[in-house]
Scaffold this active site. Structure first.
Site, PDB file in Angstrom:
ATOM      1  N   SER A   1       0.836  -1.193   0.000  1.00 15.50           N
ATOM      2  CA  SER A   1       0.000   0.000   0.000  1.00 15.50           C
ATOM      3  C   SER A   1       0.878   1.253   0.000  1.00 15.50           C
ATOM      4  O   SER A   1       1.658   1.444  -0.932  1.00 15.50           O
ATOM      5  CB  SER A   1      -0.965  -0.045   1.192  1.00 15.50           C
ATOM      6  OG  SER A   1      -2.027   0.854   0.997  1.00 15.50           O
TER       7      SER A   1
ATOM      8  N   GLU B   1      -8.956  -6.205  -4.254  1.00 15.11           N
ATOM      9  CA  GLU B   1      -8.422  -5.040  -3.552  1.00 15.11           C
ATOM     10  C   GLU B   1      -9.513  -4.121  -3.012  1.00 15.11           C
ATOM     11  O   GLU B   1      -9.526  -3.731  -1.844  1.00 15.11           O
ATOM     12  CB  GLU B   1      -7.523  -4.225  -4.497  1.00 15.11           C
ATOM     13  CG  GLU B   1      -6.273  -4.917  -4.949  1.00 15.11           C
ATOM     14  CD  GLU B   1      -5.113  -4.714  -3.997  1.00 15.11           C
ATOM     15  OE1 GLU B   1      -5.306  -4.109  -2.935  1.00 15.11           O
ATOM     16  OE2 GLU B   1      -4.016  -5.192  -4.325  1.00 15.11           O
TER      17      GLU B   1
ATOM     18  N   HIS C   1      -7.603  -5.950  -0.071  1.00 16.43           N
ATOM     19  CA  HIS C   1      -6.371  -5.162   0.065  1.00 16.43           C
ATOM     20  C   HIS C   1      -5.661  -5.503   1.374  1.00 16.43           C
ATOM     21  O   HIS C   1      -6.235  -5.419   2.458  1.00 16.43           O
ATOM     22  CB  HIS C   1      -6.751  -3.682   0.048  1.00 16.43           C
ATOM     23  CG  HIS C   1      -5.605  -2.719   0.086  1.00 16.43           C
ATOM     24  ND1 HIS C   1      -4.778  -2.510  -0.985  1.00 16.43           N
ATOM     25  CD2 HIS C   1      -5.156  -1.891   1.058  1.00 16.43           C
ATOM     26  CE1 HIS C   1      -3.880  -1.593  -0.679  1.00 16.43           C
ATOM     27  NE2 HIS C   1      -4.081  -1.206   0.563  1.00 16.43           N
TER      28      HIS C   1
END
Length: 545
Positions: free
Chosen positions: A220, A350, A456
């Site tokens: 991320s 995600e 995610h």
């Protein structure tokens, strides 16, 4: 049902990638049962005493730069002072200033936070005397939350034989503030990471590792950091391989995709934009005079600066400066990046993690709501083409249909586009984490109609000790650890007994990672995720136009 507080929803969703707060920033560091003896290593600033854990040792809370406090606030990191005697390295240092992830409250952490943690296989060097590879982890958290100590890297150390370093770096207004008196936007967060890499270069061999074999990796915001270092002239020579997880140089989220009224999310912005924001913020804080603005701001206490608005407003990385001359995705297209092997990828679902935070307040309950989001995010002219490829009827719920197309448009296809640019110059390997039964370790409940799936950040428990895994998942974690650490050693991801991982270049070159027989296999991800559609319907995001 109580009506949700929309102001609170907007505050929590002011950016898209900060969902990682819930993944990474909230958890207390895992407890590690220590055993005697306590290992001691001499660093270039002084000796440190760590903790032995059988097959691996830990050294936590090592300062890699001087505290950026007082007059050092918004200055580039300076060397940590020397110390006498042996410094205890049995606990992490303070986390950088941030706001609580859940609920109200003032800032937590400290500006004195530039610490790193080292996890190394017991005994230092390998049995044959060779130095070990180093893997330096940059945490996620949207650039305004998180810390290195959240991650327990005993698996890559014990199984993979790597020395793993996890790093704190300044966040939010402390890490990405800009102002004319600073000469622009120095991107202090990235400068802190570079200081940590210089510490690794100076000290790796003391921990049994090779300073000429350094892999940077992150997820991320940590992946965006890796992308920035790939394209930053200032990071030349500090690393030799790179792993980018769920945050490519081209990650972009369309307007209104998660929250109505929220504009397009781009993690990299022109320097002039951040400087303008800094000038306005200084004036609002009562420091808007013609001179001495920084002196005025440095006299403010932490609480005056660590507000939700300022921490999120200054969570975007600036380009058009000495650190990042070009927007990173443009730099990749132009071939202006460091020539190191790259491994990168995304999770299959995600966007589901981002949507669960707002779906109760802004549901996608039927085809009309789905169509309205399409037009808001992509425009009426593109909505027909997108809806034809992602019809609601092809998915269990409208919310899953929306999460699927948002994952493809914002994460998977941009990453594949970057992969093509990288592969023209360096060995490039791409993956998709596909375990839709991965453990939910976020603390967030699922919402009806939108299971998390492979959301995610859900690959993280397979690389770090963060959540319980089933037996098939543990076997997948072993294979992933083997791939990741082999890449760190050789630049080629291999795993004993697992399928070979082809380089980027053929249609079916993306390695899909899931548990069970046949769970690790190559797929044609461009076709499966309709990347040709996104190249045509959303130019400038998955293409260089």
């Amino acid at each position: 049902m109580p009506v949700p507080d929309i102001r609170q929803v907007r505050r929590r969703c002011a950016l898209l990638l900060p969902v990682v707060l819930l993944l990474l920033g909230a958890a207390a560091p895992p407890q590690r049962p220590a055993v005697d003896p306590e290992p001691v290593v001499g660093t270039d600033r002084g000796a440190v005493r760590g903790r032995a854990h059988g097959a691996y040792d830990t050294f936590e809370g090592i300062p890699f730069a001087a505290p950026p406090t007082g007059a050092r606030r918004w200055r580039l990191p300076e060397p940590a002072p020397h110390w006498e005697g042996v410094r205890d390295a049995g606990a992490p240092g303070a986390r950088c200033v941030q706001l609580p992830v859940l609920g109200p409250g003032g800032p937590i952490g400290s500006e004195d936070c530039l610490y790193l943690n080292v996890t190394t296989p017991a005994g230092g060097r390998a049995a044959d005397g060779r130095l070990r590879p180093v893997m330096v982890w940059f945490h996620g958290g949207g650039f305004f939350s998180g810390s290195g100590d959240t991650y327990r890297p005993d698996r890559p150390a014990e199984r993979g034989g790597a020395v793993v370093v996890t790093v704190n770096y300044r966040l939010g207004v402390f890490g990405l503030f800009a102002h004319p008196e600073l000469g622009g936007a120095p991107d202090f967060a990235l400068a802190d990471q570079r200081a940590a890499l210089r510490w690794v270069r100076a000290n790796a061999e003391r921990f049994g590792a090779d300073p000429r074999d350094v892999t940077v990796f992150g997820e991320s915001a940590g992946a965006l950091s890796v992308c920035a270092h790939l394209t930053s002239p200032a990071s030349a020579g500090l690393f030799h391989r790179a792993i980018v997880q769920s945050g490519s140089c081209s990650t972009t989220v369309p307007p209104g995709a998660v929250l109505p009224g929220l504009g397009r999310y781009e993690p990299f912005v022109p320097e002039w934009r951040t400087v303008e924001e800094g000038t306005l913020a200084a004036a609002r804080l009562g420091c808007g005079g013609p001179a001495g603005v920084l002196d005025c701001l440095r006299r403010l206490d932490t609480g005056a600066l660590a507000t939700a608005d300022l921490m999120q407003r200054f969570s975007l990385v600036s380009y058009g400066n000495g650190t990042l001359p070009l927007e990173p995705r443009r730099a990749l297209e132009a071939g202006r990046f460091h020539r190191v092997p790259v491994m990168q990828g995304a999770t299959r679902d995600e966007a589901r993690l981002f949507l669960v935070q707002t779906l109760a307040a802004y549901p996608i309950g039927d085809e009309a709501a789905y169509r309205a989001r399409l037009e808001r995010s992509f425009g009426a002219s593109a909505a027909d083409a997108v809806e034809a490829r992602y019809p609601v009827s092809a998915h269990p719920t409208p919310a899953i249909a929306w999460a699927t197309l948002l994952t493809d448009a914002s994460f998977i296809c941009p990453a594949l586009r970057d992969g093509a640019a990288l592969a023209r110059h360096v060995p490039t390997y791409e993956y998709r984490f596909s375990d839709r039964g991965a453990p939910n370790f976020t603390g967030l409940p699922e919402v009806p109609g939108l299971p998390f799936g492979a959301a995610h950040g859900f690959e993280l428990p397979y690389l770090f000790t963060m959540a319980p895994l089933s037996d098939p998942q543990r076997r997948l974690a072993d294979r992933m650890t083997d791939y990741w650490t082999a890449f760190a050693r050789t630049g080629v991801p291999t795993a004993p007994g697992a399928p070979p991982w082809p380089r980027h270049g053929s249609a079916a070159a993306v390695l899909s990672l899931a548990p069970g027989a046949g769970g690790i296999r190559t797929v044609d991800a461009r076709a499966e995720h309709h990347c040709a559609l996104w190249d045509a319907q959303w130019p400038g995001v998955t293409t260089a136009g």
